[in-house]
Design an enzyme around this catalytic site. Structure first.
Site, PDB file in Angstrom:
ATOM      1  CE  LYS A 193      -3.029   2.992   2.617  1.00 36.79           C
ATOM      2  NZ  LYS A 193      -3.673   3.068   3.882  1.00 36.79           N
ATOM      3  N   GLY A 202      -7.945   9.526   9.477  1.00 32.79           N
ATOM      4  CA  GLY A 202      -8.078   9.630  11.161  1.00 32.79           C
ATOM      5  C   GLY A 202      -9.309  10.595  11.302  1.00 32.79           C
ATOM      6  CB  ALA A 220      -8.111   7.838   4.442  1.00 31.86           C
ATOM      7  N   GLY A 221     -10.873   8.245   6.268  1.00 37.95           N
ATOM      8  CA  GLY A 221     -11.855   8.998   6.364  1.00 37.95           C
ATOM      9  C   GLY A 221     -13.078   8.463   6.928  1.00 37.95           C
TER      10      GLY A 221
END
Lengths: 251, 70
Positions: free
Chosen positions: A92, A153, A179-180
């Site tokens: 990743k 985060g 993410a998020g």
């Protein structure tokens, strides 16, 4: 969903923030993820290798990330170390622009992706919700793209759903929302928008009850995938009765 | 000789091989060092080469393993 010919469950889990190896075990059991992500860090005096041993016991695929890298050079070296340490050529790929926003530096990202593809890696880049960048990453040979919903985060969900839809339309490789995500309904939304998988880390690991949240995320991702397959109704400007208008009492 | 190991100054006798350094850092190196990777001066050194890789004055050694991450 499939990445590079491998079938994977559509919930991917990060391990960052889990408080004990026992919690790692229970979260992985509850979420049944297609893979889990780990970072590569300098060995400390205690406990080296124990996370990996736990993940090996669980039989779950491990995806190393290059989190925290600020340049293509750092990310390539980290990926090379990860390949050596973990025996996988999947990575990743994260190259961030700064340590405050944690947003991708797409110029460095593309350079690192080109180098790693040349060196035989299966590259899964963490990127923006920009379809042009996504296409460039796929042209470079990336096996998937991982657009962010909102900053890492932050738990703010999918800030620009149209951007995610545009990325989906722009590429023919798997799209993994990364993410998020803060709560399961947002993971469902990602799948409804056409993502093939969702990577969740903080939303599970820092939930009050990570094990229950892992299960909720797994169900949410499955629901979104089913809904995408089933095909939602079009949005309408006006109401449309679902009960018959004919035969109403007294009319 | 003076080295930098994981960003910290480190002192070792001249001619020390990488395996010797690693045994001081890790609780278990042999026989299967799964999960650990090493770079010297930004070049990855594969595990098979650790016993024959001699360290030199000023070398920068990074020893990494899997940690929690997202």
């Amino acid at each position: 969903m499939h990445v590079a010919g491998q079938e994977l469950a559509p919930l991917w889990l990060g391990t960052g923030g889990l408080t004990s190896l026992e919690t790692v075990r229970r979260v992985v059991a509850a979420g049944a993820p297609g893979l889990v992500t780990v970072s590569l860090r300098r060995v400390s005096d205690t406990g080296e290798g124990s996370l990996l041993a736990t993940l090996d016991q669980l039989g779950v695929r491990v995806l190393p990330n290059t989190a925290g890298c600020l340049s293509a050079r750092e990310a390539v070296l980290t990926a090379e170390l990860a390949r050596e340490a973990l025996g996988t050529d999947w990575v990743k790929l994260e190259v961030i622009g700064d340590e405050h926003s944690l947003l991708p530096d797409v110029v460095e990202l593309l350079e690192a992706a080109e180098t790693l593809v040349d060196r035989g890696f299966t590259v899964l880049p963490y990127t923006t919700g920009d379809p042009v960048v996504a296409r460039r990453l796929v042209d470079a040979g990336c096996a998937a793209v991982m657009p962010l919903g909102s900053p890492i985060g932050s738990g703010r969900g999918i800030a620009d759903p149209h951007g995610i839809e545009a990325v989906r339309a722009a590429v023919d490789v798997p799209v993994v929302l990364d993410a998020g995500i803060g709560t399961p309904s947002e993971a469902t939304q990602a799948m409804e928008l056409g993502c093939d998988a969702v990577l969740v880390a903080t939303a599970v690991t820092r939930a009050e009850d990570p094990v229950t949240m892992a299960r909720a995320m797994s169900l949410a991702v499955e629901a979104g995938a089913l809904a995408r397959t089933a095909g939602r109704i079009p949005r309408r400007e006006t109401a449309r009765a679902s009960s018959p208008m004919r035969g109403r009492v007294g009319r | 000789m003076h080295l930098h190991v994981n960003g910290r100054p480190h002192e070792l006798p001249d001619g020390t091989v990488l395996t010797t350094l690693l045994t001081t850092l890790l609780t278990t190196v042999a026989p299967e060092p799964r999960g650990v990777a090493v770079a010297v001066n930004d070049r990855v050194v594969r595990a098979a080469e650790w016993p024959v890789t001699r360290l030199h004055e000023g070398d920068r050694v990074e020893v990494v393993t899997a940690h929690q991450g997202g």
